[in-house]
Design a protein around this motif. Structure first.
Motif, PDB file in Angstrom:
ATOM      1  N   GLU A  28     -15.278   2.238  -1.726  1.00 25.17           N
ATOM      2  CA  GLU A  28     -14.145   3.158  -0.941  1.00 25.17           C
ATOM      3  C   GLU A  28     -12.757   2.412  -1.268  1.00 25.17           C
ATOM      4  OE1 GLU A  28     -13.064   6.745   0.651  1.00 25.17           O
ATOM      5  OE2 GLU A  28     -15.028   6.216   0.184  1.00 25.17           O
ATOM      6  N   PRO A  29     -11.769   3.172  -1.901  1.00 27.01           N
ATOM      7  CA  PRO A  29     -10.583   2.732  -2.071  1.00 27.01           C
ATOM      8  C   PRO A  29      -9.662   2.702  -0.899  1.00 27.01           C
ATOM      9  CG  PRO A  29     -10.555   4.781  -2.871  1.00 27.01           C
ATOM     10  CD  PRO A  29     -11.769   4.509  -2.502  1.00 27.01           C
ATOM     11  N   ALA A  30      -8.742   1.795  -0.699  1.00 30.58           N
ATOM     12  CA  ALA A  30      -7.972   1.736   0.454  1.00 30.58           C
ATOM     13  C   ALA A  30      -7.334   2.938   0.758  1.00 30.58           C
ATOM     14  CB  ALA A  30      -6.818   0.505   0.313  1.00 30.58           C
ATOM     15  N   ALA A  31      -6.998   3.352   2.104  1.00 35.17           N
ATOM     16  CA  ALA A  31      -6.545   4.643   2.599  1.00 35.17           C
ATOM     17  C   ALA A  31      -4.907   4.569   2.160  1.00 35.17           C
ATOM     18  CB  ALA A  31      -6.372   4.688   3.899  1.00 35.17           C
ATOM     19  N   GLU A  32      -4.260   3.559   2.039  1.00 34.23           N
ATOM     20  CA  GLU A  32      -2.776   3.707   1.689  1.00 34.23           C
ATOM     21  C   GLU A  32      -2.597   2.685   0.589  1.00 34.23           C
ATOM     22  OE1 GLU A  32      -0.424   2.519   5.218  1.00 34.23           O
ATOM     23  OE2 GLU A  32      -1.123   4.207   6.236  1.00 34.23           O
ATOM     24  N   LEU A  33      -1.669   3.105  -0.318  1.00 35.42           N
ATOM     25  CA  LEU A  33      -1.274   2.367  -1.489  1.00 35.42           C
ATOM     26  C   LEU A  33      -2.429   1.684  -2.039  1.00 35.42           C
ATOM     27  CD1 LEU A  33       2.047   0.576   0.033  1.00 35.42           C
ATOM     28  CD2 LEU A  33       1.810   2.836  -1.336  1.00 35.42           C
ATOM     29  N   PRO A  34      -3.474   2.482  -2.650  1.00 41.15           N
ATOM     30  CA  PRO A  34      -4.745   1.928  -3.091  1.00 41.15           C
ATOM     31  C   PRO A  34      -4.638   1.374  -4.524  1.00 41.15           C
ATOM     32  CG  PRO A  34      -4.651   4.336  -3.311  1.00 41.15           C
ATOM     33  CD  PRO A  34      -3.304   4.025  -2.663  1.00 41.15           C
ATOM     34  N   ALA A  36      -3.392  -1.218  -7.434  1.00 42.55           N
ATOM     35  CA  ALA A  36      -2.595  -2.722  -7.241  1.00 42.55           C
ATOM     36  C   ALA A  36      -2.018  -2.658  -8.792  1.00 42.55           C
ATOM     37  CB  ALA A  36      -3.458  -3.738  -6.853  1.00 42.55           C
ATOM     38  N   LYS A  37      -0.772  -3.105  -8.986  1.00 44.30           N
ATOM     39  CA  LYS A  37      -0.316  -3.259 -10.360  1.00 44.30           C
ATOM     40  C   LYS A  37      -0.332  -4.789 -10.626  1.00 44.30           C
ATOM     41  CE  LYS A  37       2.398   0.692 -11.205  1.00 44.30           C
ATOM     42  NZ  LYS A  37       1.525   1.215 -12.586  1.00 44.30           N
ATOM     43  N   TYR A  53      -5.230  -1.533 -10.995  1.00 36.89           N
ATOM     44  CA  TYR A  53      -6.573  -1.648 -10.367  1.00 36.89           C
ATOM     45  C   TYR A  53      -6.729  -1.118  -8.968  1.00 36.89           C
ATOM     46  CZ  TYR A  53      -8.148  -4.746 -14.104  1.00 36.89           C
ATOM     47  OH  TYR A  53      -8.468  -5.160 -15.225  1.00 36.89           O
ATOM     48  N   LEU A  54      -7.826  -0.545  -8.596  1.00 34.93           N
ATOM     49  CA  LEU A  54      -7.839   0.073  -7.115  1.00 34.93           C
ATOM     50  C   LEU A  54      -8.131  -1.148  -6.441  1.00 34.93           C
ATOM     51  CD1 LEU A  54      -9.917   3.215  -7.884  1.00 34.93           C
ATOM     52  CD2 LEU A  54      -7.575   3.125  -7.230  1.00 34.93           C
ATOM     53  N   VAL A  55      -7.641  -0.982  -5.163  1.00 33.65           N
ATOM     54  CA  VAL A  55      -8.095  -1.970  -3.984  1.00 33.65           C
ATOM     55  C   VAL A  55      -9.013  -1.402  -3.002  1.00 33.65           C
ATOM     56  CG1 VAL A  55      -7.004  -3.094  -2.081  1.00 33.65           C
ATOM     57  CG2 VAL A  55      -5.481  -2.678  -4.102  1.00 33.65           C
ATOM     58  N   PRO A  56     -10.257  -2.124  -2.888  1.00 34.25           N
ATOM     59  CA  PRO A  56     -11.392  -1.618  -2.171  1.00 34.25           C
ATOM     60  C   PRO A  56     -10.775  -1.648  -0.532  1.00 34.25           C
ATOM     61  CG  PRO A  56     -12.040  -3.083  -3.663  1.00 34.25           C
ATOM     62  CD  PRO A  56     -10.795  -3.363  -3.985  1.00 34.25           C
ATOM     63  N   ALA A  57     -11.399  -0.728   0.180  1.00 31.94           N
ATOM     64  CA  ALA A  57     -10.952  -0.811   1.495  1.00 31.94           C
ATOM     65  C   ALA A  57     -10.918  -2.050   2.425  1.00 31.94           C
ATOM     66  CB  ALA A  57     -11.621   0.332   2.138  1.00 31.94           C
ATOM     67  N   ARG A  58     -12.265  -3.040   1.833  1.00 34.01           N
ATOM     68  CA  ARG A  58     -12.537  -4.171   2.459  1.00 34.01           C
ATOM     69  C   ARG A  58     -11.458  -5.177   2.169  1.00 34.01           C
ATOM     70  NH1 ARG A  58     -15.188  -7.227  -1.137  1.00 34.01           N
ATOM     71  NH2 ARG A  58     -16.008  -6.163  -3.042  1.00 34.01           N
ATOM     72  N   MET A  59     -10.837  -5.038   1.178  1.00 31.69           N
ATOM     73  CA  MET A  59      -9.683  -5.931   0.664  1.00 31.69           C
ATOM     74  C   MET A  59      -8.326  -5.568   0.956  1.00 31.69           C
ATOM     75  SD  MET A  59     -11.255  -6.874  -3.046  1.00 31.69           S
ATOM     76  CE  MET A  59     -13.001  -7.322  -3.670  1.00 31.69           C
ATOM     77  N   ASP A  60      -8.270  -4.495   1.746  1.00 29.01           N
ATOM     78  CA  ASP A  60      -6.706  -3.687   1.922  1.00 29.01           C
ATOM     79  C   ASP A  60      -5.811  -4.868   2.658  1.00 29.01           C
ATOM     80  OD1 ASP A  60      -4.907  -1.971   2.115  1.00 29.01           O
ATOM     81  OD2 ASP A  60      -5.622  -0.998   3.975  1.00 29.01           O
ATOM     82  N   ALA A  61      -6.272  -5.551   3.570  1.00 27.60           N
ATOM     83  CA  ALA A  61      -5.479  -6.487   4.240  1.00 27.60           C
ATOM     84  C   ALA A  61      -5.220  -7.685   3.439  1.00 27.60           C
ATOM     85  CB  ALA A  61      -6.068  -6.916   5.647  1.00 27.60           C
ATOM     86  N   ASP A  62      -6.003  -8.028   2.475  1.00 26.39           N
ATOM     87  CA  ASP A  62      -5.634  -9.412   1.884  1.00 26.39           C
ATOM     88  C   ASP A  62      -5.093  -9.141   0.689  1.00 26.39           C
ATOM     89  OD1 ASP A  62      -7.055 -10.764   3.983  1.00 26.39           O
ATOM     90  OD2 ASP A  62      -8.810 -10.799   2.839  1.00 26.39           O
ATOM     91  N   ILE A  82      -0.867  -9.945  -8.129  1.00 28.28           N
ATOM     92  CA  ILE A  82      -0.560  -8.532  -7.779  1.00 28.28           C
ATOM     93  C   ILE A  82       1.135  -8.762  -7.678  1.00 28.28           C
ATOM     94  CG2 ILE A  82      -0.705  -6.838  -5.852  1.00 28.28           C
ATOM     95  CD1 ILE A  82      -3.323  -7.691  -5.242  1.00 28.28           C
ATOM     96  N   ILE A  83       1.693  -7.577  -8.479  1.00 28.20           N
ATOM     97  CA  ILE A  83       3.095  -7.415  -8.463  1.00 28.20           C
ATOM     98  C   ILE A  83       3.340  -6.519  -7.295  1.00 28.20           C
ATOM     99  CG2 ILE A  83       5.004  -6.890  -9.848  1.00 28.20           C
ATOM    100  CD1 ILE A  83       3.854  -9.472 -10.485  1.00 28.20           C
ATOM    101  N   GLU A  84       2.777  -5.354  -7.079  1.00 30.89           N
ATOM    102  CA  GLU A  84       3.020  -4.494  -6.003  1.00 30.89           C
ATOM    103  C   GLU A  84       1.761  -3.484  -5.996  1.00 30.89           C
ATOM    104  OE1 GLU A  84       5.956  -1.613  -7.371  1.00 30.89           O
ATOM    105  OE2 GLU A  84       5.331  -1.449  -9.494  1.00 30.89           O
ATOM    106  N   ARG A  85       1.975  -2.606  -4.750  1.00 31.75           N
ATOM    107  CA  ARG A  85       0.935  -1.742  -4.949  1.00 31.75           C
ATOM    108  C   ARG A  85       1.615  -0.213  -4.534  1.00 31.75           C
ATOM    109  NH1 ARG A  85      -3.456  -3.557  -0.128  1.00 31.75           N
ATOM    110  NH2 ARG A  85      -3.701  -1.432  -0.285  1.00 31.75           N
ATOM    111  N   VAL A  86       0.964   0.660  -5.251  1.00 32.81           N
ATOM    112  CA  VAL A  86       1.416   1.906  -5.430  1.00 32.81           C
ATOM    113  C   VAL A  86       0.600   2.927  -4.564  1.00 32.81           C
ATOM    114  CG1 VAL A  86       3.166   1.263  -7.119  1.00 32.81           C
ATOM    115  CG2 VAL A  86       0.774   2.164  -7.896  1.00 32.81           C
ATOM    116  N   GLU A  87       0.859   4.404  -4.818  1.00 32.77           N
ATOM    117  CA  GLU A  87       0.112   5.083  -4.262  1.00 32.77           C
ATOM    118  C   GLU A  87      -0.822   5.853  -5.254  1.00 32.77           C
ATOM    119  OE1 GLU A  87      -1.465   7.530  -1.520  1.00 32.77           O
ATOM    120  OE2 GLU A  87       0.444   6.358  -0.988  1.00 32.77           O
ATOM    121  N   ARG A  88      -0.328   5.938  -6.443  1.00 34.05           N
ATOM    122  CA  ARG A  88      -1.268   6.424  -7.404  1.00 34.05           C
ATOM    123  C   ARG A  88      -1.127   6.072  -8.716  1.00 34.05           C
ATOM    124  NH1 ARG A  88       1.952  10.457  -6.143  1.00 34.05           N
ATOM    125  NH2 ARG A  88       0.023  11.541  -4.811  1.00 34.05           N
TER     126      ARG A  88
END
Length: 674
Positions: A28-34, A36-37, A53-62, A82-88
């Motif tokens: 499952e991807p992260a709920a917010e800013l899923p 990662a660039k 790349y998609l961020v799995p929900a279990r890795m969201d905090a890290d 990881i440079i930044e995280r974006v919405e889509r």
């Protein structure tokens, strides 16, 4: 009874349909800013871009921006940042991150921007610059609790800068948080670590950071001690390779976590993640150790200038000598000069005497003839030793006798097996040997004239120490160079024989300095030969006590040469102005921007054929470098430097996309240009 909608009484709330299950095997991807660039650690020019790349929900905090992660790329697991995280994502079906190596945000946004700017300036790849900027991870150190932040130090006194008319104004600007750029010309004998420490601690006292970059670990130690004396040990961090992986990463993490504001180090320290830097300093910018030997070969001075442009910090370019690049900064007004008055320089400088190779003042006694130095140099050495001070002897080459020629026809002596140069390695009691294959050549015969006699072209530091030891039998002789570099020498009579760059600091100053074989430095086939010779001479001469205290410097070079005149008068600004004027007239850096392209003949020709050359560009060459490789130089005006770097980068991308096998080496503004 209140008014009620009758239909509402029979309304049944239907729950929303459940989300469709994730495809089998996909988390499952992260709920917010899923998304990662990331920059992947693959050193290919056409892959120098951000990948989603998609961020799995279990890795969201890290999976925070700046963290190290592992991703699957082209079927293999590779490291990435990881440079930044974006919405889509613009891609329909990006892959998921495989693993977060560490949640530590090691790549600060401002350092990522700096690395990108450096890569673009030098026609390189972002990941190559990231390797220079971020040290390898040490997991145990990363798990340690961070120490408490160092307290803000008090502003230091600025009495030492009062000797320079613009010195106090520069410190006032640093203290006020204004962007102040300058080129500082240190006086001979100046305690430059103390002056730079005052600049750094002044910035820290105002709540800003300071980054100071010096050529080697000995300079790091001196500067660290000076900064610690003003601000305390906990307020300063030293970063250099000799610390070892764990200590270096621990110190680097302290800086990244905001625990310290003053950072000192060698060239990698230019990327130190200091929060809100107020001043960026490079000492002795002409030293070739400031130029990285790994792709994309950036120079510390230019890295700091890029960092100042991006972050608003001030830049201080400092040294005893002055490079043409630093002089251009001063002449353009971007970095006003900080120079002492001429009368103060004359008081602080030692007396300098130049003696040419064919000067009439040759040695008159047996000891002088044995040591290959004129009587004026012997007199200076004897006077210094009699006064109880050490004598510094600078020899351009290390070893015993590194180069030999035929005594009769002066043809360079070559090995019969591999055609390598012959030299004396261990001592005069050993036969000459090849410096390439180590084969002995006891039966040498010149291939040109048939003579069996050999002559030394240049004598190394080891042979010089041996000869001076015989001439001054009662004086201890110390050597510094190669793997045995001395940091300091005690006070008292001694002869200190060293190679350029390995001069130890004398506790009470040297009484004299003998700069031997000056022709060897000046005769190098290098655009910067005279500039480099003057820089090395001034570095040594600055360690000698003033003329009023008996300090003397004897340089073995023709007194009519501009570089020698600049040393005699202690006027590096005049010499830098001559250098810059000559390069402006002839079209050499820093008057223009140049790039070197080196590789096989076919590969170089193919790259030039597809290169989108700027309209005002010019190709010089090709010239052979080895039997199988050649080099071309590309020259453009300074205004087209970025365009040239971008064109070279695009050409490199095309080569890597086609999987060209013949490697090409591209360097922008290399030090060893000619």
């Amino acid at each position: 009874m209140p008014d009620t909608d009758p239909d509402a009484l029979f309304t049944v709330e239907v729950p929303a349909p459940p989300a469709p299950p994730a495809p089998k095997g996909r988390p499952e991807p992260a709920a917010e800013l899923p998304v990662a660039k990331v920059y992947v650690d693959v050193p290919l020019a056409h892959l120098d871009q951000l990948f989603d790349y998609l961020v799995p929900a279990r890795m969201d905090a890290d999976a925070v921006p700046g963290a190290r992660v592992r991703v699957r790329f082209a079927g293999q697991l590779v490291d990435a940042f990881i440079i930044e995280r974006v919405e889509r994502s613009e891609h329909k079906r990006p892959s998921f991150l495989d693993k977060v190596i560490s949640p530590e945000p090691v790549l600060a946004p401002e350092i990522a921007a700096l690395c990108r700017a450096v890569a673009d300036r030098y026609a390189g790849a972002m990941i190559d610059v990231l390797r220079l900027a971020i040290p390898p991870r040490h997991a145990r150190v990363e798990a340690e609790p961070p120490p408490d932040p160092a307290p803000t130090p008090d502003a230091p006194p600025a009495d030492g800068w009062a000797e320079y008319p613009r010195g106090r104004a520069f410190l006032d600007a640093v203290r006020a948080g204004r962007q102040a750029n300058a080129v500082w010309q240190a006086m001979p004998g100046e305690d430059w670590p103390a002056r730079l420490a005052e600049v750094a601690v002044t910035a820290a006292s105002a709540g800003r950071g300071a980054v100071l970059v010096v050529p080697d670990h000995r300079d790091v130690a001196r500067l660290h001690a000076a900064c610690a004396a003003l601000a305390g040990e906990d307020a300063v961090v030293a970063l250099s390779a000799d610390l070892g992986p764990a200590k270096r990463y621990r110190a680097w993490l302290r800086v990244r976590r905001g625990g310290v504001r003053v950072v000192i180090g060698t060239r990698a320290a230019a990327y130190a993640p200091v929060a809100d830097p107020g001043v960026l300093v490079v000492w002795d910018d002409g030293d070739d150790q400031h130029a990285d030997q790994r792709s994309p070969y950036p120079h510390v001075r230019e890295v700091l200038i890029e960092r100042a442009r991006l972050g608003g910090a001030g830049v201080l370019v400092a040294g005893f000598a002055r490079t043409a690049e630093a002089h251009l900064l001063a002449e353009s007004g971007w970095a006003p000069p900080i120079v002492a008055a001429r009368d103060r320089v004359r008081v602080a400088a030692p007396r300098v005497v130049a003696v040419g190779e064919h000067d009439s003042q040759l040695a008159r006694d047996p000891a002088a003839r044995t040591a290959r130095i004129p009587s004026v140099a012997f007199d200076a050495a004897r006077a210094a030793i009699k006064a109880g001070r050490p004598v510094l002897v600078q020899v351009p080459r290390r070893g015993y006798v590194p180069a030999l020629t035929c005594q009769d026809c002066r043809t360079p002596a070559r090995c019969r097996k591999c055609a390598g140069p012959l030299g004396l390695v261990g001592g005069s009691d050993r036969p000459p040997a090849c410096r390439w294959c180590a084969s002995a050549a006891a039966d040498f015969r010149c291939g040109t004239c048939g003579s069996r006699r050999l002559r030394a072209v240049v004598v190394g530091a080891k042979r010089t120490a041996e000869e001076l030891g015989r001439a001054f039998a009662d004086v201890p002789v110390r050597t510094s160079g190669a793997s045995e570099v001395l940091a300091t020498v005690p006070a008292g009579p001694a002869l200190v024989v060293c190679t350029p760059g390995a001069e130890p600091v004398a506790e009470d100053g040297y009484g004299a300095a003998l700069l031997l074989d000056g022709w060897s430095l000046l005769a190098r086939a290098d655009l910067r030969a005279t500039e480099e010779a003057l820089r090395r001479w001034m570095t040594a001469a600055a360690l000698v006590v003033p003329a009023g205290a008996g300090g003397r410097v004897v340089v073995m070079a023709d007194s009519a040469l501009p570089s020698v005149q600049a040393l005699v008068r202690w006027d590096p600004v005049w010499h830098a102005d001559l250098e810059l004027s000559g390069r402006l007239e002839l079209g050499f850096p820093p008057a223009v921007r140049m790039a070197s392209v080196e590789g096989g003949a076919d590969a170089v020709a193919a790259l030039l054929a597809e290169l989108a050359m700027p309209a005002d560009g010019e190709v010089l060459g090709p010239v052979p470098v080895t039997e199988t490789r050649e080099r071309v130089l590309i020259r453009v005006p300074r205004s087209s430097g970025r365009t040239l770097a971008e064109a070279l980068n695009q050409a490199q991308r095309g080569r890597t996309m086609r999987k060209e096998q013949d490697p090409i080496k591209v360097r922008v503004d290399p030090l060893d240009l000619i």
